[in-house]
Scaffold this motif. Structure first.
Motif, PDB file in Angstrom:
ATOM      1  N   THR A  92     -72.655 -24.141 -76.983  1.00 12.88           N
ATOM      2  CA  THR A  92     -73.665 -23.493 -77.282  1.00 12.88           C
ATOM      3  C   THR A  92     -73.710 -21.649 -76.893  1.00 12.88           C
ATOM      4  OG1 THR A  92     -73.880 -23.974 -74.425  1.00 12.88           O
ATOM      5  CG2 THR A  92     -74.360 -25.599 -76.088  1.00 12.88           C
ATOM      6  N   ARG A  95     -75.696 -21.087 -73.590  1.00 15.17           N
ATOM      7  CA  ARG A  95     -76.808 -21.898 -72.699  1.00 15.17           C
ATOM      8  C   ARG A  95     -76.112 -23.050 -71.720  1.00 15.17           C
ATOM      9  NH1 ARG A  95     -81.779 -23.773 -74.614  1.00 15.17           N
ATOM     10  NH2 ARG A  95     -81.245 -22.797 -77.103  1.00 15.17           N
ATOM     11  N   TYR A  97     -75.699 -26.549 -70.590  1.00 20.64           N
ATOM     12  CA  TYR A  97     -75.160 -27.231 -70.552  1.00 20.64           C
ATOM     13  C   TYR A  97     -74.708 -28.248 -69.585  1.00 20.64           C
ATOM     14  CZ  TYR A  97     -71.342 -28.161 -72.998  1.00 20.64           C
ATOM     15  OH  TYR A  97     -69.837 -27.890 -73.591  1.00 20.64           O
ATOM     16  N   TRP A 155     -79.485 -30.234 -71.050  1.00 22.65           N
ATOM     17  CA  TRP A 155     -79.583 -29.341 -71.841  1.00 22.65           C
ATOM     18  C   TRP A 155     -80.855 -28.560 -71.190  1.00 22.65           C
ATOM     19  CZ3 TRP A 155     -75.760 -29.007 -75.925  1.00 22.65           C
ATOM     20  CH2 TRP A 155     -75.358 -30.432 -76.107  1.00 22.65           C
ATOM     21  N   CYS A 157     -84.063 -26.255 -71.290  1.00 21.87           N
ATOM     22  CA  CYS A 157     -85.326 -26.085 -72.218  1.00 21.87           C
ATOM     23  C   CYS A 157     -86.198 -25.528 -71.957  1.00 21.87           C
ATOM     24  CB  CYS A 157     -85.313 -27.139 -72.904  1.00 21.87           C
ATOM     25  SG  CYS A 157     -86.146 -27.262 -73.928  1.00 21.87           S
ATOM     26  N   VAL A 166     -81.978 -26.814 -78.715  1.00 20.51           N
ATOM     27  CA  VAL A 166     -81.784 -27.423 -78.126  1.00 20.51           C
ATOM     28  C   VAL A 166     -81.065 -28.646 -79.261  1.00 20.51           C
ATOM     29  CG1 VAL A 166     -82.022 -29.351 -76.430  1.00 20.51           C
ATOM     30  CG2 VAL A 166     -82.893 -26.923 -76.207  1.00 20.51           C
ATOM     31  N   GLN A 170     -78.051 -30.283 -80.064  1.00 25.42           N
ATOM     32  CA  GLN A 170     -77.967 -32.623 -79.723  1.00 25.42           C
ATOM     33  C   GLN A 170     -76.973 -33.096 -81.460  1.00 25.42           C
ATOM     34  OE1 GLN A 170     -81.916 -32.668 -78.651  1.00 25.42           O
ATOM     35  NE2 GLN A 170     -80.782 -33.608 -76.926  1.00 25.42           N
TER      36      GLN A 170
END
Length: 452
Positions: A92, A95, A97, A155, A157, A166, A170
């Motif tokens: 990611t 990021r 998550y 996640w 956002c 995102v 996914q």
């Protein structure tokens, strides 16, 4: 009423508190798999369904919990009766998550994500109880305590413009049968038909069938035996035509147990209040038995008193099903201002952070109207505010003062820090993602909400 009937009613109330989390949870599993959840579409067992946008006032984002505008959800309902599943997650790029694993009894038994396992690409083998095969090279095993479980993915956002990024992550998150899996799924256990006008009896029948299908940890397995007089351990249902004494006990026990859970859920723990905020940091500490990847097997996060833990499990299922441990995301909520007066949209308020909440990910304050606890529709489409909000105006000393009110502030500097409220009662929720120790040891104190 005989003493025996009274005892049976008390036992039925106790069984309600004990069994409500699993009955509630698996009802929601069935509902989400067939009907979906907010922007998360329905999907078959063992397949992910991915939300397309953060929560908005249009609809709920999670069962019973407050809609979360910080994240986009992904959900998978797992049926491991056909064998193990292989989960792969992408890199990611830092990021935030989290994939949260919840068993049939609502135990959070594993976490995959930035805090727990990092943000690199990885593979995990999800195995059912009793599984004893080899784990493939490069994969990490996650042993599910029950054949049915739920993955709740969140996640981070930053808004509509971030949703496409995102979505790409996914789509790179995969769940597939392991090569030894049979693919033959048992599904939710069936139960004896009970007429719709008998919800009390239906509850205990569901509990009977599901207790047999999804045994709890050994300590609770021993505890369950006390419910034998209610018929909850019977192989054949006693509830289609229950004896009058049993039927009366079930009705009275159901009502009493439900009332106890609702009272406990609204009363809260006064020791967890600080400057008008109700801190729910330890609402999910009832799991004392199952610690897989990403969980903390630490006394700070385990309720050692099993009786207290059973009530904690029930109230959490009632108010925030599929919520996370505080060490993953710490939540606090406020109904009153610094002087104990209810928060109301006819007034203006300030929330001044002398120092930002100490987190390793991010933090936010989300606004909810009461009594429905919905996100608050407003002309600027701002439902939460936090350290990721563009254009925040900080004071010269580095502090941050948020403005909570229904009308847009007159000057642009104040408007940059504005979180719109409804005209009536409201309740803000502070979320701290990957909180640091200072949040829990008292070093960091939540600021009060001041009426202007």
């Amino acid at each position: 009423m005989t003493d025996g009937t009274t005892d049976l009613q008390a036992l039925a109330a106790e069984a309600y508190i004990y069994g409500y989390p699993m009955v509630r949870n698996l009802d929601e599993v069935d509902h989400v798999s067939r009907k979906g959840m907010g922007s998360v579409a329905p999907a078959p067992f063992n397949e992910f369904s991915h939300g397309s946008k953060p929560a908005s006032p249009d609809g709920p984002a999670a069962p019973t919990a407050d809609a979360n505008n910080d994240v986009i959800y992904s959900v998978a309902q797992l049926d491991l009766s056909g064998g193990a599943l292989l989960l792969t997650v992408p890199d990611t790029g830092g990021r935030y998550y989290v994939l949260q694993f919840v068993d049939a009894w609502t135990n959070n038994f594993a976490y995959v994500g930035r805090r727990a396992t990092g943000t690199g690409a990885a593979s995990y083998l999800l195995t059912p109880p009793g599984w004893d095969e080899e784990v493939p090279p490069g994969a990490t095993r996650i042993a599910a305590p029950t054949e049915m479980a739920t993955i709740v993915g969140r996640w981070a956002c930053a808004g509509p413009d971030d949703a496409a990024a995102v979505r790409a992550l996914q789509e790179d998150t995969h769940l597939e049968p392991y090569w030894t899996a049979t693919g033959e799924l048992r599904g939710l256990p069936t139960h004896t038909y009970i007429p719709d006008e008998e919800p009390e009896t239906l509850f205990y029948e569901k509990l009977r069938a599901r207790m047999a299908a999804f045994p709890p940890a050994p300590a609770d397995g021993t505890y369950q035996k006390r419910f034998a007089p209610l018929g909850l351990l019977d192989a054949e249902s006693p509830y289609a035509r229950p004896e009058p004494e049993l039927a009366e006990a079930l009705r009275a026990g159901f009502a009493a147990g439900k009332e106890q859970v609702e009272q406990e859920a609204t009363r809260g723990d006064g020791a967890q209040r600080q400057n008008g905020w109700q801190r729910t940091y330890h609402a999910f500490d009832y799991n004392a038995d199952h610690f897989e990847v990403g969980t903390l097997k630490d006394p700070q996060w385990i309720c050692a008193d099993r009786e207290l833990g059973r009530m904690l499990r029930a109230t959490s299922a009632h108010t925030a099903l599929w919520g996370r441990h505080g060490y993953e995301a710490a939540h606090a909520m406020a109904w009153d201002d610094a002087d104990g007066r209810p928060l109301e949209g006819e007034h203006s308020y300030t929330l001044r952070f002398e120092k930002p909440p100490p987190v390793d990910a991010f933090w936010s304050v989300t606004m909810y109207g009461l009594p429905e606890r919905n996100l608050v529709d407003n002309p600027v489409d701002r439902y939460s505010i936090g350290d990721r909000t563009p254009g925040l105006s900080y004071d010269d000393d580095g502090s941050l003062t948020l403005r909570l009110q229904a009308q847009r502030p007159a000057d642009d500097k104040t408007a940059a820090n504005w979180l719109p409220t409804p005209e009536g009662r409201f309740r803000p929720v502070l979320r701290m993602y990957t909180p640091r120790a200072a949040v829990f040891d008292g070093t960091y104190e939540l600021p009060p909400i001041q009426r202007s």
